[in-house]
Structure formats: C-alpha cells, structure tokens
Write a protein that holds these residues in place. Structure first.
Motif, PDB file in Angstrom:
ATOM      1  N   GLY A   3       0.836  -1.203   0.000  1.00  0.00           N
ATOM      2  CA  GLY A   3       0.000   0.000   0.000  1.00  0.00           C
ATOM      3  C   GLY A   3       0.864   1.243   0.000  1.00  0.00           C
ATOM      4  N   SER A   4       0.244   2.377   0.209  1.00  0.00           N
ATOM      5  CA  SER A   4       1.003   3.620   0.211  1.00  0.00           C
ATOM      6  C   SER A   4       1.718   3.812   1.545  1.00  0.00           C
ATOM      7  CB  SER A   4       0.065   4.799  -0.040  1.00  0.00           C
ATOM      8  OG  SER A   4      -0.671   5.108   1.140  1.00  0.00           O
ATOM      9  N   MET A   5       2.715   4.660   1.521  1.00  0.00           N
ATOM     10  CA  MET A   5       3.440   4.983   2.743  1.00  0.00           C
ATOM     11  C   MET A   5       2.498   5.596   3.772  1.00  0.00           C
ATOM     12  SD  MET A   5       6.653   7.601   3.490  1.00  0.00           S
ATOM     13  CE  MET A   5       7.778   6.860   2.334  1.00  0.00           C
ATOM     14  N   GLU A   7      -0.789   5.098   4.147  1.00  0.00           N
ATOM     15  CA  GLU A   7      -1.637   4.058   4.736  1.00  0.00           C
ATOM     16  C   GLU A   7      -0.869   3.268   5.793  1.00  0.00           C
ATOM     17  OE1 GLU A   7      -2.939   1.741   1.410  1.00  0.00           O
ATOM     18  OE2 GLU A   7      -4.219   3.334   0.638  1.00  0.00           O
ATOM     19  N   TRP A   8       0.349   2.891   5.469  1.00  0.00           N
ATOM     20  CA  TRP A   8       1.198   2.167   6.408  1.00  0.00           C
ATOM     21  C   TRP A   8       1.443   2.992   7.667  1.00  0.00           C
ATOM     22  CZ3 TRP A   8       6.222   3.745   7.790  1.00  0.00           C
ATOM     23  CH2 TRP A   8       6.920   2.843   8.606  1.00  0.00           C
ATOM     24  N   GLU A  36      -1.807  17.101   4.937  1.00  0.00           N
ATOM     25  CA  GLU A  36      -2.555  16.897   3.689  1.00  0.00           C
ATOM     26  C   GLU A  36      -2.911  18.229   3.044  1.00  0.00           C
ATOM     27  OE1 GLU A  36      -5.792  14.425   4.992  1.00  0.00           O
ATOM     28  OE2 GLU A  36      -4.568  12.598   4.880  1.00  0.00           O
ATOM     29  N   GLU A  47       3.433  12.826   0.253  1.00  0.00           N
ATOM     30  CA  GLU A  47       3.190  11.563   0.950  1.00  0.00           C
ATOM     31  C   GLU A  47       4.174  11.394   2.118  1.00  0.00           C
ATOM     32  OE1 GLU A  47       2.246   6.922  -0.122  1.00  0.00           O
ATOM     33  OE2 GLU A  47       3.618   7.985  -1.455  1.00  0.00           O
ATOM     34  N   SER A  51       3.074  11.176   6.062  1.00  0.00           N
ATOM     35  CA  SER A  51       3.519  10.000   6.816  1.00  0.00           C
ATOM     36  C   SER A  51       4.306  10.419   8.058  1.00  0.00           C
ATOM     37  CB  SER A  51       4.368   9.091   5.934  1.00  0.00           C
ATOM     38  OG  SER A  51       3.616   8.629   4.835  1.00  0.00           O
TER      39      SER A  51
END
Length: 187
Positions: A3-5, A7-8, A36, A47, A51
C-alpha cells in the motif's frame, strides 16, 4: 510495506497510540490533516510529509519508550523494527527542533549521529508547521498559542519548558516560511 506509505504510517501510528494514548493519537491525526493541506507546497514529498506527520509522536507509545525522548525512541522504532524510509525516520527524529530538546536531555550527540538533520528546508518547516499549529486534541491553533499551551502543560522550568522557550523563535520562523509558501501558491 504494501500500500502507500501514508496508509502504512496511519495504521502503525494508530496501533501504537490509539488505545494507550488517545489524546496523542488525536493530535497525530490532526497533524496529518494539516500535512494533507500542504500537498501543493510539499509537491513530490506530500506523501512523505503526511507520513511523518502522523508518525511524529509514535515514540510516546509506552511500549516504545527506551530513552524517554520520543523523537529518538520513535525514530529508532521506525528504523529498527520497520526498516522505515530513511528520510521519514530522520524527519520523525528531528521534528519541531528536537535537536534543541535533545541538547537539554544530554542526547544531542546521539541524535545527530544516528539521525542527521535533513537539509530540506521547506519539508522540515512544513512538519514544524503541522505540529505547532495543531492542539493536543487535533484542532487547529496558532504557533504562539501552541507554544503557550506546551509551557502551561509542562512548566517553565521543565526540560520541555526550557526547550520550547529556546525553540519558539525558530518555530515562528518555520511557520512564517510555510505560510509565505502557501500564500505564493496559485489560486
């Protein structure tokens, strides 16, 4: 990671913070929301910024506390347990002028050696902006009010109080640079 960074990072921060430290989790979510909102300013690092924003306080998680200095404990956890992206780990380690607090705690050389500062001004400033314009409950605030809240919560003579007084001019300057970058964005 899968998944995306982002989401992780969100899943990891929630796992570590939501139950033991719900207010810290609310703050981390608010900081990520601010990040965001800086996507255009952050550009290709949007991103990464989001994160780092959601993970910046992961080192407060009780099970991760080793040194008691959350930027260092969080960065070590991300590096050693999750093989986190090097820039992400360095952002977490150095968020919001952590080096000044590390000096107060006698950990400056350790922090500098393990996690050198990133030479990426606007990205570093953006994380400061997100953290220092978000209340402990995840709401928006001004950097001036945030610094005052931290002083009230920790006390003037505490390690954090001494640090935040020293960092306040730098925090204001970071916030001003990000606000200028936001104002320069085409509408």
């Amino acid at each position: 990671m899968g998944g995306s960074m982002v989401e992780w990072a969100c899943a990891l921060a929630e796992t570590e913070l939501a139950v033991p430290l719900p207010r810290r989790w609310a703050h981390s979510q608010g900081v990520a929301q601010r990040a965001e909102g800086l996507a255009e300013v952050a550009g290709e690092d949007a991103e990464l910024l989001t994160s780092a924003a959601v993970l910046h306080d992961v080192g407060y998680a009780p099970r991760l506390t080793v040194t008691g200095f959350h930027p260092l404990d969080g960065a070590r956890f991300l590096r050693d347990t999750h093989a986190g992206d090097a820039r992400l780990v360095r952002l977490v380690a150095n968020h919001s002028f952590a080096l000044l607090e590390a000096e107060e705690r006698g950990l400056m050389e350790v922090l500098e050696r393990e996690f050198p500062l990133l030479d990426e001004g606007l990205l570093v400033d953006a994380l400061v902006y997100c953290d220092m314009t978000t209340t402990p409950d995840g709401d928006r605030t001004t950097a001036q009010d945030r610094v005052a809240e931290i002083l009230t919560r920790y006390g003037d003579d505490s390690v954090v109080g001494r640090f935040i007084r020293r960092a306040a001019p730098e925090i204001r300057a970071s916030v001003e640079r990000v606000e200028a970058a936001l104002a320069a964005q085409p509408r």
